[in-house]
Write a protein that holds these residues in place. Structure first.
Motif, mmCIF file in Angstrom:
data_model
loop_
_atom_site.group_PDB
_atom_site.id
_atom_site.type_symbol
_atom_site.label_atom_id
_atom_site.label_comp_id
_atom_site.label_asym_id
_atom_site.label_seq_id
_atom_site.Cartn_x
_atom_site.Cartn_y
_atom_site.Cartn_z
ATOM 1 N N UNK A 90 0.828 -1.220 0.000
ATOM 2 C CA UNK A 90 0.000 0.000 0.000
ATOM 3 C C UNK A 90 0.860 1.267 0.000
ATOM 4 N N UNK A 91 0.429 2.231 -0.802
ATOM 5 C CA UNK A 91 1.097 3.517 -0.830
ATOM 6 C C UNK A 91 2.278 3.607 -1.769
ATOM 7 N N UNK A 92 2.670 2.485 -2.376
ATOM 8 C CA UNK A 92 3.795 2.487 -3.317
ATOM 9 C C UNK A 92 3.237 2.433 -4.734
ATOM 10 N N UNK A 93 3.656 3.342 -5.581
ATOM 11 C CA UNK A 93 3.126 3.427 -6.946
ATOM 12 C C UNK A 93 4.143 2.966 -7.980
ATOM 13 N N UNK A 94 3.641 2.728 -9.175
ATOM 14 C CA UNK A 94 4.525 2.396 -10.280
ATOM 15 C C UNK A 94 5.503 3.519 -10.579
ATOM 16 N N UNK A 95 5.038 4.742 -10.415
ATOM 17 C CA UNK A 95 5.919 5.899 -10.624
ATOM 18 C C UNK A 95 7.047 5.910 -9.599
ATOM 19 N N UNK A 96 6.720 5.576 -8.349
ATOM 20 C CA UNK A 96 7.748 5.505 -7.302
ATOM 21 C C UNK A 96 8.854 4.531 -7.708
ATOM 22 N N UNK A 97 8.441 3.336 -8.118
ATOM 23 C CA UNK A 97 9.421 2.298 -8.462
ATOM 24 C C UNK A 97 10.228 2.707 -9.686
ATOM 25 N N UNK A 98 9.557 3.250 -10.687
ATOM 26 C CA UNK A 98 10.239 3.656 -11.906
ATOM 27 C C UNK A 98 11.347 4.659 -11.617
ATOM 28 N N UNK A 99 11.025 5.670 -10.836
ATOM 29 C CA UNK A 99 11.999 6.731 -10.603
ATOM 30 C C UNK A 99 13.070 6.333 -9.599
ATOM 31 N N UNK A 100 12.725 5.532 -8.615
ATOM 32 C CA UNK A 100 13.749 5.077 -7.675
ATOM 33 C C UNK A 100 14.725 4.119 -8.363
ATOM 34 N N UNK A 101 14.236 3.299 -9.286
ATOM 35 C CA UNK A 101 15.143 2.462 -10.080
ATOM 36 C C UNK A 101 16.012 3.336 -10.979
ATOM 37 N N UNK A 102 15.418 4.382 -11.536
ATOM 38 C CA UNK A 102 16.187 5.286 -12.387
ATOM 39 C C UNK A 102 17.316 5.943 -11.597
ATOM 40 N N UNK A 103 17.053 6.247 -10.322
ATOM 41 C CA UNK A 103 18.111 6.800 -9.471
ATOM 42 C C UNK A 103 19.283 5.836 -9.339
ATOM 43 N N UNK A 104 18.984 4.544 -9.511
ATOM 44 C CA UNK A 104 20.024 3.520 -9.423
ATOM 45 C C UNK A 104 20.475 3.074 -10.821
ATOM 46 N N UNK A 105 20.145 3.888 -11.821
ATOM 47 C CA UNK A 105 20.592 3.706 -13.219
ATOM 48 C C UNK A 105 19.927 2.522 -13.904
ATOM 49 N N UNK A 106 18.741 2.132 -13.437
ATOM 50 C CA UNK A 106 17.980 1.053 -14.062
ATOM 51 C C UNK A 106 16.695 1.643 -14.638
ATOM 52 N N UNK A 107 16.507 1.504 -15.949
ATOM 53 C CA UNK A 107 15.320 2.046 -16.605
ATOM 54 C C UNK A 107 14.287 0.941 -16.815
#
Length: 366
Positions: A310-327
């Protein structure tokens, strides 16, 4: 200058533009150390035979090539076990799909789709003047509602589209269910862009049914996405009809030679399929073991991941992965999907591990 719009076709003017990228694509262009897990591309270089063929073909870049693509059609015929007269080559399978829509759809004709599905279909159907009829898939597996599809057929129905393996879910339609659709008095387009990765592709049904049109591509398993080689398999009557729509010289000579070389290297294809299968199994198992994530079983070169915390979105995961250089590709809000999702392409095992480790760290933060 607004008067110029009176010359526009309304159903084209109102259609959307398909965009396969976005902000993350721009970010990737700025950084070369990103891991590309968003576009279902091959993580491997093309076959060495392809590289040799391209190097040789470039010297003939100033020549026009045989627009019937006889040599390439013969190579495809040998690969899939169909006669060359039943094959048409396109600039990627997307051009083939566009030929089909423009060739068979009159303004107001209906095309049945099952969401979630490849978002290009409804856009290009609208450009052809067609009407999209959506039959939602059945939860929780997002399987095709066969009875619902058949019930939705009307006198205006021209085409049923089935993408199997499905994008973005990765599942496949059962042969018996596809046969039920083929028994209806409509055209069935079977998009097998990811067919090489499936346990049981269904291309062979084109040998029995006249109303099936199969589309395939060399973009995925063969690693030729940038060269744009696709093809369709159908009856000679349908192929001859679509040939009248095809633009002459629609595929360039260099891409044709690369495709012929790719189709000749069976050992390369076998290695790619095995490596993708291992990577896919790894991603499915390891991601599903992470609290708050659920990976769907897949027969493609990607896995769809549902975010259950709950409370975690697809956008959250996308951008946090991007912070770790994973698209990756966020799928929250896409037609037919209920909940929060991201789609992750299978890459090399090292890249797969980096993605999983990044997901573990991200989910521990919530």
């Amino acid at each position: 200058m607004g008067y110029i719009k009176k010359f526009f076709k309304p159903y084209i003017d109102e259609a959307q533009v398909y965009s396969p990228g976005g902000v993350l694509r721009l970010l990737y262009q700025q950084r070369q150390d990103w891991i590309r897990m968003m576009s279902n591309e091959s993580p491997f270089e093309p076959s060495p035979r392809v590289l040799e063929a391209v190097e040789e073909a470039i010297h003939k870049a100033g020549w026009y090539y045989d627009s019937d693509f006889v040599e390439l059609r013969e190579a495809i015929a040998n690969y899939i076990g169909f006669e060359a007269e039943r094959i048409l080559v396109g600039n990627g399978s997307t051009e083939i799909l566009d030929m089909i829509f423009r060739g068979f759809i009159n303004p107001g004709d209906e095309v049945i789709l099952s969401d979630p599905t490849y978002p290009l279909y409804p856009i290009r159907i609208e450009v052809a003047g067609g009407k999209n009829v959506i039959v939602p898939k059945i939860l929780p597996e997002y399987y095709w509602d066969i009875k619902g599809i058949i019930k939705s057929i009307t006198p205006r129905t021209k085409i049923i589209i089935i993408d199997s393996p499905n994008n973005p879910v990765g599942n496949t339609i059962a042969e018996e269910d596809l046969k039920k659709l083929l028994e209806q008095n409509v055209l069935v387009v079977l998009d097998e862009a990811y067919g090489e990765f499936a346990d049981k592709p269904l291309t062979h049904l084109a040998k029995k049914y006249e109303n099936i049109i199969v589309t395939r591509t060399l973009s995925k398993a063969f690693g030729l996405a940038a060269l744009r080689i696709g093809y369709t398999i159908a009856t000679p009557e349908i192929i001859n009809y679509l040939t009248k729509i095809k633009i002459p010289f629609n595929v360039n000579y260099i891409a044709v030679q690369a495709a012929i070389a790719a189709l000749s290297d069976k050992e390369y294809l076998k290695r790619v399929k095995n490596d993708i299968a291992r990577g896919r199994e790894y991603l499915h198992k390891e991601i599903s073991a992470i609290d708050g994530l659920e990976a769907f079983p897949s027969q493609a070169n990607f896995v769809l991941v549902k975010i259950t915390k709950p409370g975690v979105t697809g956008t959250d995961i996308e951008w946090k992965l991007a912070d770790k250089l994973v698209l990756t590709r966020k799928y929250t809000g896409k037609a037919g999907l209920i909940g929060e999702y991201t789609r992750i392409t299978v890459r090399s095992m090292d890249e797969n591990r980096r993605c999983v480790e990044a997901l573990r760290k991200i989910m521990r933060e919530y």
